[in-house]
Design a protein around this motif. Sequence first.
Motif, PDB file in Angstrom:
ATOM      1  N   VAL A  44       0.839  -1.201   0.000  1.00  0.00           N
ATOM      2  CA  VAL A  44       0.000   0.000   0.000  1.00  0.00           C
ATOM      3  C   VAL A  44       0.874   1.251   0.000  1.00  0.00           C
ATOM      4  N   LYS A  45       1.927   1.253   0.827  1.00  0.00           N
ATOM      5  CA  LYS A  45       2.831   2.412   0.881  1.00  0.00           C
ATOM      6  C   LYS A  45       3.533   2.647  -0.457  1.00  0.00           C
ATOM      7  N   ALA A  46       3.818   1.557  -1.184  1.00  0.00           N
ATOM      8  CA  ALA A  46       4.511   1.672  -2.472  1.00  0.00           C
ATOM      9  C   ALA A  46       3.590   2.168  -3.583  1.00  0.00           C
ATOM     10  N   GLY A  47       2.297   2.295  -3.299  1.00  0.00           N
ATOM     11  CA  GLY A  47       1.368   2.825  -4.296  1.00  0.00           C
ATOM     12  C   GLY A  47       0.753   1.764  -5.185  1.00  0.00           C
ATOM     13  N   HIS A  48       0.793   0.497  -4.779  1.00  0.00           N
ATOM     14  CA  HIS A  48       0.241  -0.585  -5.587  1.00  0.00           C
ATOM     15  C   HIS A  48      -1.246  -0.804  -5.354  1.00  0.00           C
ATOM     16  N   VAL A  49      -1.840  -0.049  -4.427  1.00  0.00           N
ATOM     17  CA  VAL A  49      -3.249  -0.267  -4.075  1.00  0.00           C
ATOM     18  C   VAL A  49      -4.030   1.028  -4.256  1.00  0.00           C
ATOM     19  N   ARG A  50      -5.209   0.884  -4.892  1.00  0.00           N
ATOM     20  CA  ARG A  50      -6.124   2.010  -5.046  1.00  0.00           C
ATOM     21  C   ARG A  50      -7.485   1.594  -4.495  1.00  0.00           C
ATOM     22  N   VAL A  51      -8.127   2.510  -3.781  1.00  0.00           N
ATOM     23  CA  VAL A  51      -9.464   2.273  -3.249  1.00  0.00           C
ATOM     24  C   VAL A  51     -10.392   3.281  -3.897  1.00  0.00           C
ATOM     25  N   ASN A  52     -11.396   2.786  -4.611  1.00  0.00           N
ATOM     26  CA  ASN A  52     -12.354   3.631  -5.330  1.00  0.00           C
ATOM     27  C   ASN A  52     -11.660   4.640  -6.241  1.00  0.00           C
ATOM     28  N   GLY A  53     -10.598   4.199  -6.908  1.00  0.00           N
ATOM     29  CA  GLY A  53      -9.909   5.035  -7.877  1.00  0.00           C
ATOM     30  C   GLY A  53      -8.844   5.953  -7.320  1.00  0.00           C
ATOM     31  N   GLU A  54      -8.715   6.035  -6.008  1.00  0.00           N
ATOM     32  CA  GLU A  54      -7.720   6.929  -5.411  1.00  0.00           C
ATOM     33  C   GLU A  54      -6.634   6.120  -4.720  1.00  0.00           C
ATOM     34  N   ARG A  55      -5.413   6.635  -4.783  1.00  0.00           N
ATOM     35  CA  ARG A  55      -4.298   5.956  -4.142  1.00  0.00           C
ATOM     36  C   ARG A  55      -4.554   5.869  -2.639  1.00  0.00           C
ATOM     37  N   ALA A  56      -4.289   4.691  -2.078  1.00  0.00           N
ATOM     38  CA  ALA A  56      -4.611   4.451  -0.673  1.00  0.00           C
ATOM     39  C   ALA A  56      -3.379   4.566   0.205  1.00  0.00           C
ATOM     40  N   LYS A  57      -3.622   4.910   1.456  1.00  0.00           N
ATOM     41  CA  LYS A  57      -2.611   4.834   2.510  1.00  0.00           C
ATOM     42  C   LYS A  57      -2.944   3.599   3.329  1.00  0.00           C
ATOM     43  N   PRO A  58      -1.995   3.063   4.114  1.00  0.00           N
ATOM     44  CA  PRO A  58      -2.292   1.855   4.882  1.00  0.00           C
ATOM     45  C   PRO A  58      -3.510   1.985   5.799  1.00  0.00           C
ATOM     46  N   ALA A  59      -3.765   3.168   6.325  1.00  0.00           N
ATOM     47  CA  ALA A  59      -4.879   3.348   7.264  1.00  0.00           C
ATOM     48  C   ALA A  59      -6.188   3.725   6.575  1.00  0.00           C
ATOM     49  N   THR A  60      -6.222   3.715   5.237  1.00  0.00           N
ATOM     50  CA  THR A  60      -7.457   4.008   4.520  1.00  0.00           C
ATOM     51  C   THR A  60      -8.494   2.949   4.860  1.00  0.00           C
ATOM     52  N   ASN A  61      -9.689   3.377   5.215  1.00  0.00           N
ATOM     53  CA  ASN A  61     -10.748   2.438   5.576  1.00  0.00           C
ATOM     54  C   ASN A  61     -11.469   1.935   4.331  1.00  0.00           C
ATOM     55  N   VAL A  62     -11.811   0.652   4.339  1.00  0.00           N
ATOM     56  CA  VAL A  62     -12.647   0.067   3.296  1.00  0.00           C
ATOM     57  C   VAL A  62     -13.946  -0.396   3.939  1.00  0.00           C
ATOM     58  N   LYS A  63     -15.021  -0.314   3.167  1.00  0.00           N
ATOM     59  CA  LYS A  63     -16.321  -0.771   3.651  1.00  0.00           C
ATOM     60  C   LYS A  63     -16.970  -1.575   2.536  1.00  0.00           C
TER      61      LYS A  63
END
Length: 139
Positions: A44-63
Amino acid sequence: MVTGGATGGAAARSTGGSATSARVDSWLWAVRVYKSRSQATAGVKAGHVRVNGERAKPATNVKVGDRVVVRGGLVEKVLVVEKVLVKRVSAALAADALTDQSPPPPPRELTVPLALRDRGAGRPTKRERREIDRLRGRG
């Protein structure tokens, strides 16, 4: 008289059950996209993960209903959150917690083999090595 509000929530969290949201790195680890929580955090820190189209941080919440895109090498996984998990669960339960909408990989016939050499041809010459590097985009 205890109504079970605080203890019921703690029991649900301890089994990985019905929380309303979870950290994206924890969820990716819980549904077995990454082998360890630290690998999930690093991805996630390296930028390999996106949540709803936006780059995520490790503490980004998913629902439930969120779209999580995980990029690893040439492969991109598109996952939709069906259940929020906080703890790692069995593979069968993890499979129920997400919907995989990833595009199918290209057929093997369409992939171009790079720098194939005949078996037993020996070590490449300097010229052959430079051609191989050029094909791989390093030269």
